[in-house]
Design an enzyme around this catalytic site. Structure first.
Site, PDB file in Angstrom:
ATOM      1  N   VAL A 121      68.402  12.653  19.464  1.00  0.00           N
ATOM      2  CA  VAL A 121      68.702  11.279  19.039  1.00  0.00           C
ATOM      3  C   VAL A 121      67.749  10.831  17.930  1.00  0.00           C
ATOM      4  O   VAL A 121      68.165  10.163  16.971  1.00  0.00           O
ATOM      5  CB  VAL A 121      68.646  10.312  20.252  1.00  0.00           C
ATOM      6  CG1 VAL A 121      68.980   8.890  19.819  1.00  0.00           C
ATOM      7  CG2 VAL A 121      69.615  10.769  21.347  1.00  0.00           C
ATOM      8  N   LYS A 140      71.889   3.777  34.476  1.00  0.00           N
ATOM      9  CA  LYS A 140      72.696   2.955  33.569  1.00  0.00           C
ATOM     10  C   LYS A 140      73.343   1.786  34.306  1.00  0.00           C
ATOM     11  O   LYS A 140      73.416   0.679  33.780  1.00  0.00           O
ATOM     12  CB  LYS A 140      73.754   3.833  32.891  1.00  0.00           C
ATOM     13  CG  LYS A 140      73.126   4.828  31.912  1.00  0.00           C
ATOM     14  CD  LYS A 140      74.096   5.905  31.490  1.00  0.00           C
ATOM     15  CE  LYS A 140      73.463   6.849  30.476  1.00  0.00           C
ATOM     16  NZ  LYS A 140      74.252   8.064  30.250  1.00  0.00           N
TER      17      LYS A 140
HETATM   18  N1  HSE Z   1      72.583  12.736  29.289  1.00  0.00           N
HETATM   19  C1  HSE Z   1      73.232  11.506  28.973  1.00  0.00           C
HETATM   20  C2  HSE Z   1      74.718  11.660  29.202  1.00  0.00           C
HETATM   21  C3  HSE Z   1      72.941  11.134  27.559  1.00  0.00           C
HETATM   22  O1  HSE Z   1      75.177  12.797  29.316  1.00  0.00           O
HETATM   23  O2  HSE Z   1      75.421  10.653  29.300  1.00  0.00           O
HETATM   24  C4  HSE Z   1      73.395   9.751  27.164  1.00  0.00           C
HETATM   25  O3  HSE Z   1      72.786   8.751  27.924  1.00  0.00           O
END
Ligand code: HSE
Length: 384
Positions: free
Chosen positions: A11, A187
């Site tokens: 990123v 998340k």
């Molecule tokens: N490893 C995470 C995914 C990256 O696969 O969603 C993005 O947050």
């Protein structure tokens, strides 16, 4: 706006390149590990960034709680706006960073930490201002969605699918967090905090796809179901927040079944708006970098926070949501779960549907079975 970048991995490279190309932005120093300063723009000490008066904002894309948290606080206290894609950091330390940013009078935004390129948290924060949000969630991990798509669509095996997702830059450095549902859990923690001001720290439950076998896939596909790893968050009348991640079996034709490869589907239900869903790339260099740049652009327009002013750490209550679960487990362990229908059995294994039971009860019952050495796969069955 001159932006320093912490981290130069998948990123970080994307953010740096986008900063160089975007009008109104300037790419500042990039923090790398000592010994990796092979270009003049790379530095290995955070002091070179916090002490640089020309740097307006810091974009952190290194991942992990430490040293990211120490660097975040140092940046904020030095008066730099702070933007991050780091879910682990915001899930663990979001409230502290929010308070520090308010004290310092700088912005703290983290769109890229939930949904990759999908502008989910930003829109959730806007929706909260004028609507009552009832639930949040969806497919929030690109790696596992990619794996499920490959395993179900092309019969690829688990290890091969994971290897591809890693090669494409979707997976975390250690993919355990992806495949166990922990990444999606972090998340949904953020989405709950943005929606309702509670960043749950306890009572959280995550089940991933690491127990899934090719035989499981074959069985539920033959019954007309498609599997997706789904994160759920909701608010109850007593203001308690549910927050959990688990595989879900969907009848073909449900929106999530059409979410392929590394895409995410992030959704919320507002009392007035009804269901709003956003689909887009949830992982990968440029989708994630684009969310970082959107946050930086938001700061230039006066956006300074995603959390509501009274955000605090809290606990999740996963006792009040209930589902029927599909489960595959050893025959001798079948008596430990409240089963309503056996779908298939052989000498060793049973595939069955449970009665409707709470998320907490199911996750805890399976954890107990695994402690006794049983191999179990389970997934909630979404009612049509
Ligand atoms: N490893 C995470 C995914 C990256 O696969 O969603 C993005 O947050």
């Amino acid at each position: 706006m001159k932006v320093a970048v912490l981290g130069y991995g998948t990123v970080g490279v994307g953010v740096y390149e986008m900063l160089q190309a975007a009008e109104g932005f300037e790419a500042g120093p990039v923090l790398v590990r000592p010994g990796k300063e092979d270009k003049p723009f790379k530095v290995s000490s955070i002091d070179a960034i916090t002490g640089d008066k020309s740097v307006d904002a810091v974009a952190e894309v290194m991942g992990g709680v430490e040293p990211a948290f120490t660097y975040a606080l140092a940046s904020i206290r030095a008066g730099k706006h702070f933007v991050t894609s780091n879910k682990a950091l915001v899930a663990a330390k979001g409230v502290e960073l929010f308070k520090a940013a308010r004290e310092a009078g700088v912005a703290f935004l983290f769109s890229a930490a939930c949904g990759g390129g999908v502008p989910f948290l930003h829109n959730l924060a806007r929706a909260r201002e004028t609507d009552s949000l009832l639930s949040v969630g969806g497919i929030l991990n690109g790696t596992t969605n990619y794996m499920l798509d490959r395993m179900q669509g092309e019969g690829m095996d688990y290890a091969e699918a994971l290897k591809e997702a890693q090669k494409l830059g979707y997976a975390e450095a250690d993919p355990t967090a992806d495949v166990t549902g922990l990444d999606a859990l972090r998340k949904i923690m953020l989405a709950c905090a943005v929606a309702w001001g509670t960043l749950p720290q306890e009572g959280l439950l995550n089940e991933g796809i690491d127990s899934l076998t090719a035989a499981d896939v074959e069985d539920f596909l033959s019954r007309g179901w498609t599997c997706r790893l789904i994160a759920g968050g909701s608010l109850a009348d007593d203001d308690s927040v549910a927050a959990y991640v688990e595989p879900v079996l969907l009848s073909r034709g449900e929106a999530e079944c059409a979410v392929l490869r590394n895409n995410n589907l992030a959704r919320y239900v507002g009392q007035n708006s009804g269901l709003i869903a956003m689909i887009g790339q949830g992982a990968g260099r440029y989708p994630t970098a684009s969310a970082v740049l959107r946050d930086l652009s938001g700061i230039r327009q006066g956006e300074c926070a995603m959390f509501p002013p009274k955000v605090s750490n809290g606990a999740a209550n996963n006792s009040r949501e209930s589902h029927v679960y599909y489960v595959r487990l050893p025959k001798e362990a079948a008596g430990s779960l409240p089963l309503q229908e056996v779908l298939a059995e052989d000498d060793d294994l049973v595939r069955a549907l449970t009665e409707k039971i709470s998320v907490k009860q199911m996750h805890e019952a399976v954890a107990a079975l695994r402690t006794e050495g049983n191999s179990v796969f389970f997934a909630a069955v979404r009612e049509a």
